[in-house]
Design a protein around this motif. Structure first.
Motif, PDB file in Angstrom:
ATOM      1  N   GLU A  10       0.872  -1.184   0.000  1.00 58.57           N
ATOM      2  CA  GLU A  10       0.000   0.000   0.000  1.00 58.57           C
ATOM      3  C   GLU A  10       0.894   1.213   0.000  1.00 58.57           C
ATOM      4  O   GLU A  10       1.879   1.262   0.728  1.00 58.57           O
ATOM      5  CB  GLU A  10      -0.912  -0.059   1.251  1.00 58.57           C
ATOM      6  N   ASP A  11       0.567   2.241  -0.831  1.00 61.43           N
ATOM      7  CA  ASP A  11       1.465   3.400  -0.944  1.00 61.43           C
ATOM      8  C   ASP A  11       1.126   4.503   0.050  1.00 61.43           C
ATOM      9  O   ASP A  11       1.863   5.460   0.190  1.00 61.43           O
ATOM     10  CB  ASP A  11       1.447   3.935  -2.380  1.00 61.43           C
ATOM     11  N   GLU A  12      -0.027   4.392   0.707  1.00 59.62           N
ATOM     12  CA  GLU A  12      -0.380   5.436   1.678  1.00 59.62           C
ATOM     13  C   GLU A  12       0.169   5.051   3.064  1.00 59.62           C
ATOM     14  O   GLU A  12      -0.283   4.071   3.673  1.00 59.62           O
ATOM     15  CB  GLU A  12      -1.907   5.575   1.748  1.00 59.62           C
ATOM     16  N   PRO A  13       1.173   5.809   3.580  1.00 60.14           N
ATOM     17  CA  PRO A  13       1.832   5.395   4.847  1.00 60.14           C
ATOM     18  C   PRO A  13       0.860   5.242   6.006  1.00 60.14           C
ATOM     19  O   PRO A  13       0.983   4.315   6.805  1.00 60.14           O
ATOM     20  CB  PRO A  13       2.809   6.532   5.118  1.00 60.14           C
ATOM     21  N   VAL A  16      -1.009   1.952   5.738  1.00 54.77           N
ATOM     22  CA  VAL A  16      -0.065   0.883   6.085  1.00 54.77           C
ATOM     23  C   VAL A  16       0.062   0.790   7.615  1.00 54.77           C
ATOM     24  O   VAL A  16      -0.009  -0.287   8.202  1.00 54.77           O
ATOM     25  CB  VAL A  16       1.312   1.152   5.450  1.00 54.77           C
ATOM     26  N   GLU A  17       0.167   1.972   8.233  1.00 52.36           N
ATOM     27  CA  GLU A  17       0.352   1.992   9.690  1.00 52.36           C
ATOM     28  C   GLU A  17      -0.856   1.411  10.419  1.00 52.36           C
ATOM     29  O   GLU A  17      -0.725   0.586  11.319  1.00 52.36           O
ATOM     30  CB  GLU A  17       0.623   3.427  10.154  1.00 52.36           C
ATOM     31  N   THR A  32       5.594  -4.842   5.265  1.00 51.48           N
ATOM     32  CA  THR A  32       4.930  -3.820   4.429  1.00 51.48           C
ATOM     33  C   THR A  32       5.807  -3.475   3.235  1.00 51.48           C
ATOM     34  O   THR A  32       7.031  -3.574   3.305  1.00 51.48           O
ATOM     35  CB  THR A  32       4.654  -2.526   5.219  1.00 51.48           C
ATOM     36  N   LEU A  34       5.802  -0.232   0.144  1.00 51.12           N
ATOM     37  CA  LEU A  34       5.111   1.001  -0.299  1.00 51.12           C
ATOM     38  C   LEU A  34       4.923   1.039  -1.814  1.00 51.12           C
ATOM     39  O   LEU A  34       4.230   1.893  -2.328  1.00 51.12           O
ATOM     40  CB  LEU A  34       5.891   2.230   0.172  1.00 51.12           C
ATOM     41  N   ASP A  35       5.554   0.149  -2.547  1.00 50.00           N
ATOM     42  CA  ASP A  35       5.320   0.105  -3.999  1.00 50.00           C
ATOM     43  C   ASP A  35       5.497  -1.318  -4.520  1.00 50.00           C
ATOM     44  O   ASP A  35       5.905  -2.223  -3.771  1.00 50.00           O
ATOM     45  CB  ASP A  35       6.220   1.086  -4.750  1.00 50.00           C
ATOM     46  N   GLU A  38       9.079  -3.136  -4.391  1.00 46.00           N
ATOM     47  CA  GLU A  38       9.438  -3.632  -3.064  1.00 46.00           C
ATOM     48  C   GLU A  38       8.618  -4.874  -2.720  1.00 46.00           C
ATOM     49  O   GLU A  38       9.132  -5.852  -2.135  1.00 46.00           O
ATOM     50  CB  GLU A  38       9.211  -2.529  -2.035  1.00 46.00           C
ATOM     51  N   LEU A  57      -1.169   1.717  -7.273  1.00 48.24           N
ATOM     52  CA  LEU A  57       0.191   1.912  -6.776  1.00 48.24           C
ATOM     53  C   LEU A  57       0.985   2.733  -7.772  1.00 48.24           C
ATOM     54  O   LEU A  57       0.752   2.628  -8.977  1.00 48.24           O
ATOM     55  CB  LEU A  57       0.875   0.552  -6.608  1.00 48.24           C
TER      56      LEU A  57
ATOM     57  N   ALA B 850       6.353   9.532  -2.427  1.00 45.54           N
ATOM     58  CA  ALA B 850       5.073   9.798  -1.769  1.00 45.54           C
ATOM     59  C   ALA B 850       4.953  11.278  -1.459  1.00 45.54           C
ATOM     60  O   ALA B 850       5.929  11.937  -1.168  1.00 45.54           O
ATOM     61  CB  ALA B 850       4.967   8.989  -0.486  1.00 45.54           C
TER      62      ALA B 850
END
Lengths: 126, 894
Positions: A10-13, A16-17, A32, A34-35, A38, A57, B850
């Motif tokens: 997931e690209d939204e931090p 993800v958190e 996790t 982010l793209d 990865e 993404l 981002a």
């Protein structure tokens, strides 16, 4: 016995958190990415019980990741939960065609996502 | 023999009966205009005045001398009437619709109501009719003499009877009286003479019955055996090679033309016509009448040749046969038949001619020299009546004079043919008038005048055999010995007999001049208009001058004319419309109505002349004329219009297709945009919902964790707010939504204000803002607030994305080349990859990294603002490492 391992792509931090937090609370081990790049790297290094995959993404898209997963003999039975949104029916049907196991619509309910991950993880362990 | 007094008594009694019929006819017509008098039978019988005494006496004479040639005189009319659909129907319909009063009126009206043309045809008719009337007088006189002389004296005469001019004079005087009392009692409004027509119809029956009685008497009483009949048949009758030569064709043409053009035939066929039904019936009944009246011509001719001594005048066989063979009663009947045919012809001819003379010669002259009485009451009407009566007397005595001058020459038939040839000169104009739009009044005048002169020179003057104007030497050898001008062989053409020769030259020159002169000049607007009314009669019968010719006149003056010509009774019906307040200026409708009524009385040309005296202005509407112009032109115009319309439609269709494509594109963009917006909204919403649920369910979380999560919720909420603001801004920028306050200002002030606003953010991020070069007195057009917004966006982006160790942002401004103001915002950050330099201006673009809380709308909005003021915003690469954004705006110099 080691914990069941889940990968969140997931690209939204912040998302993800939050996902990490609730799944860790449910006693999963969470990785996790982010793209897409990865995500594929992590998938090649570890064995996961469940993959949670956002479809929008940057760079390599969620659909590309899904296709890569399904074309890999080692991963073709990995349960994949695809995060979608209403109004993206085209993406959803494409994901279905590529072999997504389940869909969860944003904004999701924490309970629903945990239950779903538990179900799929249990199915795999059988 | 019959006693002269007895014969006179019979004549007077017969005339009295005719009077009674005429009066009864007039009375019936007033009561019931659609009754017997308008029946096709009466109409056909009246047309049979074509059979004058020339037929009654002359046919037998012609058959005795020239065999079957007499039939040509009836073949022509038969063809014309049998083929009525081709020509007669149109002629009669036009005449009826336009209330034509005579052939002169018809042609003059057709060619722009030309007074010259009317007068020319009238003079022509008057001259040409003279031999014909003389012919009737001659026949009447001879028949009177035969029936009152002892039978032996007539038979004994080896040469034709010496005419008794005393008898002729009294007969002429009687005919004048007869015609005046019959035909010119009033200047009839619609020019139909019901009484006269009734009397003529009776006479037509009498002559038919009388002739057939003679024929039957010859058959059943005189020649009991066929052998006796055919013992001595005339040689010419038995030699068929005479037939179908040039003379036959010429005579058929001549008689066919005459049955249309003779003033009396035009009068009964066209002027007196009241319905198409009449002409339809006449088309077969008139040829039938001609057949019946010719049935016994050959038997009578042969009986005459066999029974009477050689040298007897065959023109009088019809009378002399019964009178010398004991059939005195049949003889008296034959005399009455001849009397009927002669009188009816003279009456109708003189009525027709008197109308023409008074309308086309007397009236125009009187109008020109102001001779029409201007006093009130009936004086003008009386003037016209007197003119007509004088015309009758004049016409008949002109015939008498001709008879006297030419007493030594000519059989009945040949005199009739001379007359025919002159009277048919209007034929080319008549036909052109009904079928050729381009014919002009000049052409008609030229053709008619030439035809008339040639006829007079080659046929009429020579008929006097040197007794009048033209000497016998000229007739034989041409004037001044110039043989090519020989009246009977113009330009050496001597293959024909004089009649065919004259007919050939007069008709050829007449037609040629009509065509050539017409083509020399365009028709006048009025001629063109009348042409349309005449030629297209079956297309638009209701059309009138109304709307084409706009005229104004004072009602009082118009009424004065109407009172004088039409009489008070009709005038009142025209002008007094109940209790409506009388207008001072007459309307177009009223002027046209008055002119139409006048035309029915005095002819179109005089009516126009009369009305134009009081008309103060006259304009012909070009639009209306165009509307009436040829059908072909209309169709052409219509198809051109269609073409241009279809081009317009095509163009419109193309525009619509384009617009549709644009709309579809916009629709796709809108869908994409909505989809993106929904995604952008969902992302913060997902975080907010998820963390709220975590906070609600996990009360055991430590304080710092709680605060962290709450911070995320707060920042995502701010993100949502910014997103909404951005969307609203975007909407604001859509074309046509709203206009900002636009002024001319110094763009440097906007930069200063933006830097001031960004200063706190820069301090927090540790970024230095350098104000570089600035322009002096630059002026741009736009909204200062919006431009400040653009610079704030650019500077804050530069601050946020700067990851350099010693971050700085430089802003410069300059009045650059080509009349543009240029501001640059440069940073020393990581820079923007070449492939993304355009993409960053699309909505919701995500960079490789981002975002730092941005919503992806700042740059698209900034670009739209700058473009709105005629400038552009672009991303270039900085000279050093980092990104550079350039704002360009057109300079204002005023």
């Amino acid at each position: 016995m080691s914990k069941t391992r889940v990968l969140i792509v997931e690209d939204e931090p912040h998302i993800v958190e939050s996902l990490s937090f609730i799944l860790q609370r449910a006693d999963f081990e969470v990785d996790t990415a982010l793209d897409g790049t990865e995500a594929l790297r992590r998938l090649s290094r570890h064995i996961y019980s469940v993959l949670i995959l956002d479809i929008m993404l940057p760079g390599i898209s969620g659909l590309d990741v899904l296709r890569a997963v399904r074309s890999d003999r080692a991963l073709d039975r990995l349960p994949v939960i695809v995060l979608t949104a209403k109004g993206q029916a085209a993406d959803r049907s494409a994901a279905e065609a590529f072999g997504a196991t389940a869909f969860i619509t944003k904004p999701f309910s924490n309970t629903e996502i945990v239950e779903r991950v538990c179900q799929l993880a249990a199915g795999v362990s059988k | 023999m019959h006693q002269a007094n007895f014969v006179v008594f019979v004549c007077i009694t017969y005339v009295a009966i005719l009077f009674a019929v005429a009066f009864a006819g007039d009375r019936r017509a007033r009561k019931n205009p659609a009754g017997l008098l308008s029946s096709p039978l009466v109409y056909t019988l009246s047309i049979s005045i074509y059979c004058s005494s020339w037929t009654f006496f002359g046919s037998v004479g012609s058959a005795a001398k020239n065999g079957l040639e007499f039939l040509t005189i009836y073949l022509g009319p038969t063809i014309v009437f049998a083929g009525w659909w081709l020509f007669l129907r149109k002629l009669v319909t036009v005449g009826r619709v336009h209330h034509t009063t005579s052939i002169a009126d018809f042609i003059s009206a057709r060619f722009g109501k030309s007074p010259v043309l009317g007068a020319l045809i009238t003079i022509l008719a008057l001259v040409a009719i003279t031999p014909y009337i003389a012919l009737q007088l001659k026949a009447l006189t001879a028949s009177f003499q035969v029936i009152t002389y002892p039978a032996g004296a007539v038979v004994a005469a080896s040469r034709p009877l010496e005419p008794d001019f005393a008898v002729a004079f009294w007969l002429a005087a009687g005919l004048c009286l007869f015609s005046i009392v019959f035909g010119v009692r009033n200047i009839d409004v619609n020019e139909r003479h019901h009484g006269v027509i009734a009397a003529i119809a009776v006479e037509a029956l009498v002559k038919l019955v009388a002739f057939m009685a003679v024929g039957l008497w010859v058959f059943f009483v005189l020649s009991r055996t066929p052998d006796l009949m055919f013992r001595n048949a005339p040689a010419s009758l038995m030699s068929p090679e005479e037939g179908f030569a040039a003379r036959w064709v010429a005579l058929c043409f001549l008689s066919g033309a005459a049955v249309i053009c003779l003033p009396r035939q035009f009068q009964v066929t066209v002027v007196e016509n009241s319905s198409e039904e009449q002409i339809r019936t006449a088309s077969w009944m008139f040829p039938l009448y001609l057949l019946l009246i010719n049935l016994f011509v050959i038997p009578i001719a042969m009986a005459g040749l066999n029974n009477l001594p050689p040298g007897s005048d065959p023109d009088l066989f019809v009378l002399t046969l019964p009178m010398t063979n004991g059939g005195e009663t049949v003889g008296l009947l034959a005399f009455l038949g001849g009397f009927s045919s002669a009188t009816s012809m003279v009456i109708v001819s003189s009525i027709a001619l008197s109308t023409m003379i008074s309308n086309h010669i007397v009236m125009p002259l009187a109008l020109r020299f102001s001779l029409v009485p201007t006093g009130g009451g009936q004086s003008a009407r009386n003037f016209i009546l007197v003119a007509r009566r004088m015309s009758i007397v004049f016409t008949i005595f002109l015939g008498f004079t001709y008879f006297w001058i030419s007493r030594t020459s000519g059989a009945l038939a040949s005199i009739g043919l001379i007359s025919f040839c002159g009277l048919i000169q209007p034929l080319p104009s008549l036909i052109a008038g009904l079928y050729w739009h381009r014919a002009t009044h000049r052409g008609a005048i030229a053709g008619l005048a030439a035809g008339f002169l040639i006829w007079a020179y080659t046929l009429f003057l020579p008929s006097f055999k040197g007794a009048f104007l033209m000497s016998a030497d000229v007739i034989a050898n041409g004037p001044f010995g110039l043989n090519w001008l020989n009246p009977h062989a113009l330009f050496g053409l001597d293959a024909f007999d004089p009649l065919v020769h004259a007919l050939f030259w007069s008709m050829t020159v007449n037609t040629a001049l009509l065509v050539i002169v017409s083509l020399l000049r365009e028709p006048t607007p009025l001629t063109r208009f009348q042409a349309t009314l005449f030629i297209d009669i079956f297309r638009r019968q209701t059309e009138s001058e109304l709307g084409v010719i706009r005229r104004t006149a004072r009602v009082s003056e118009l009424r004065q004319i109407a009172d004088r010509i039409l009489g008070p009774v009709e005038s009142v019906s025209l002008f007094d419309k109940g209790d409506v307040e009388p207008a001072v200026i007459a309307s177009d409708e009223l002027i046209t109505l008055v002119e139409t009524r006048l035309a029915a009385n005095v002819g179109a040309a005089s009516a126009r002349s009369l009305v134009s005296r009081v008309v103060t202005s006259e304009t012909i509407s070009v639009d209306e004329l165009k509307r009436l112009a040829g059908e072909a032109e209309q169709i052409r115009a219509y198809s051109a219009e269609l073409e241009s319309k279809s081009r317009q439609i095509e163009a419109t269709a193309a525009e619509l297709a384009e617009a549709n494509d644009r709309l579809r594109e916009i629709d796709v963009q809108k869908d994409e945009f909505l989809s993106q917006v929904s995604h952008e909204v969902r992302t913060p919403m997902t975080s907010i919902r998820s963390f709220s649920e975590i906070l609600l369910k996990n009360r055991d979380l430590d304080e710092s964790r709680k605060l962290h999560f709450l911070g995320i919720i707060q920042s995502e909420s701010f993100r949502l707010t910014r997103l909404l603001d951005g969307i609203l801004d975007l909407n604001f920028l859509e074309p046509g939504t709203q206009t900002w306050e636009v002024t001319v200002f110094d763009p440097e002030t906007a930069i200063d204000q933006a830097i001031e606003t960004c200063e706190p953010l820069a301090r927090a991020a540790g970024v230095r803002i350098k104000r570089g070069r600035r322009s002096r007195n630059a002026r741009v057009l736009g909204s200062r607030d919006r431009l400040t917004q653009v610079f704030i966006n650019l500077v804050s982006n530069a601050i946020k994305h700067n990851t350099s160790a010693n971050p700085e942002v430089v802003v410069t401004g300059a009045a650059g080349r080509k009349g543009f103001y240029e501001a640059r915002v440069t940073d020393n950050g990581p820079g923007i990859p070449l492939k993304d330099r355009e993409l960053i201006f699309t909505k919701f673009f995500r960079g490789q990294k981002a975002r730092q809380g941005g919503v992806g709308l700042g740059l698209p909005i900034s670009r739209q603002i700058v473009e709105r003021f005629g400038g552009d915003l672009s991303c270039t690469s900085a000279k050093t490492k980092g990104a550079e954004f350039v704002v360009r705006l057109p300079l204002r110099f005023d």
